[in-house]
Enzyme design. Structure first.
Site: not given
Length: 424
Positions: A140, A142, A147, A319, A321, A326
């Protein structure tokens, strides 16, 4: 939440010779690295131009891991860029999830492979009676590293539904671009996950030297990579959330697409609000899967009574996350706060200590919650009709025990398999 540990992934390398595994890589834990430049990228409108520009300018290497690629305008542009990079001699390694990318055509994948892209499919499985069977334990993450100098990590897949012109179902999401010493760690992690061989006997010295060379004197952003697997790091991301919630003093903002954490995390969210911390959750109000909304709403009474503010984003599917605590700490990544992400999937987040980044993320989430969300009234039940409550109750208890039940399924070794002209 926890699940039975899985066996270590058996990685079938793209290279002809077996990869040289770096010592102790399963137990690697990345530390905080300073002097990084970190930039928030909101939605595909900001993310795709930036990541595609970096890949077009690649000189030596592209490493890419993603859950989903669709054969739409975004997937077509990605394919074109990767083919061009491979043909001009850039070492290009692409790892795709067998479930999320299960609908990619053989033609799409073959074009990449024939151009010289080292293409790998995580946990490929054929359909049985027209149904895909590799539902759980997904790749899952991404991640893109170019380089070894620029990294992108977050929740955005390579699909057109991350662009506003997709329509009402376009997703609201976030990623970050990282430059600086932390990229050496992200690059190291991506190399290990791809099965690529180590290049130096004393790899820890090599990374230390590279980090020093990559430091930005005018930026003090501290970054740390955290990940979860089904071996030695099955609770690392959840543990980080627990730690920062316990230390929170003034504010907590969590924007998460699929919210159904275990009791420990729910308790710490509640406890933070009870001791006077302003705690705000931004959750799905227009979900792409109704079950996600039903499950999340089963937690509302428990949290609202403690003073937690809950806002449902209703403009389009959420979608993201992301979270902040603080005025300094933030996180962006691929991990939801639900049983799949916390107990089964392979996930990766970056933790960020940077006041300017924290403030910018706060302003974006503040705009989202104030102008595009519906605030839940603690004096009213948010569950809706009786049948919604009944279904929600059943979903709640099913998901509560889901990781353990998944552990009862016949064990298999998730595998990273090179594409050789067959559909994943």
């Amino acid at each position: 939440m926890s699940s039975a540990p899985l066996e270590k992934s058996a990685v079938e390398p793209v290279a002809i010779n077996p990869p040289i595994r770096e010592p102790g890589h399963v137990d690697v834990e990345y530390r905080w690295q300073g002097n990084n430049r970190v930039e928030l990228l909101e939605n595909g409108e900001e993310y795709f131009p930036r990541v595609f520009e970096a890949m077009r300018a690649a000189k030596s290497e592209i490493l890419l891991e993603t859950f989903i690629v669709f054969e739409d305008k975004v997937g077509a542009e990605l394919q074109e860029i990767l083919i061009d990079a491979a043909r001009r001699g850039v070492r290009t390694t692409v790892s795709l999830d067998g479930f999320g990318c299960g609908e990619l055509s053989t033609g799409y994948l073959t074009a990449l492979s024939e151009a010289g892209v080292h293409l790998q499919i995580f946990d490929p499985a054929p359909k049985h009676l027209g149904i895909r069977t590799n539902w759980f334990r997904r790749l899952h993450r991404k991640i893109v590293v170019v380089d070894g100098l620029t990294a992108f990590i977050g929740g955005i897949n390579f699909s057109g539904d991350h662009l506003a012109d997709f329509g009402p179902e376009a997703k609201q999401d976030y990623s970050v671009q990282v430059q600086g010493p932390a990229v050496a760690d992200i690059h190291h992690f991506a190399l290990l996950q791809s099965g690529r061989p180590g290049r130096a006997r004393f790899w820890w010295q090599r990374r230390r030297q590279r980090r020093a060379e990559m430091a930005f004197d005018d930026h003090d952003g501290q970054v740390r990579l955290v990940f979860r697997d089904n071996d030695q790091h099955h609770s690392d991301i959840e543990d980080v959330y627990l730690q920062v919630l316990r230390r929170a003093k003034r504010r907590v903002v969590i924007a998460n697409a699929y919210f159904f954490p275990g009791y420990r995390l729910l308790r710490e969210i509640r406890n933070a609000a009870r001791r006077g911390v302003e705690v705000r959750l931004i959750l799905q109000g227009q979900p792409d899967m109704l079950v996600a909304k039903l499950a999340a709403r089963m937690t509302y009474d428990y949290l609202l009574k403690a003073g937690v503010q809950i806002h449902e984003y209703c403009q389009r599917p959420l979608h993201g996350k992301v979270a902040l605590v603080d005025e300094e700490w933030s996180t962006v990544g691929s991990s939801n706060l639900d049983p799949l992400s916390l107990s089964l999937n392979l996930e990766a987040n970056v933790l960020i200590r940077d006041r300017a980044f924290n403030q910018h993320l706060f302003e974006r989430l503040e705009d989202l919650s104030q102008n595009h969300c519906k605030a839940m009234d603690p004096s009213k039940s948010p569950r809706g009709r009786i049948w919604h409550m009944t279904v929600g109750f059943l979903v709640f208890h099913f998901l509560r025990h889901f990781p353990a039940m998944a552990g009862w399924l016949p064990a298999h070794k998730p595998r990273l398999k090179p594409f050789r002209g067959n559909t994943p």
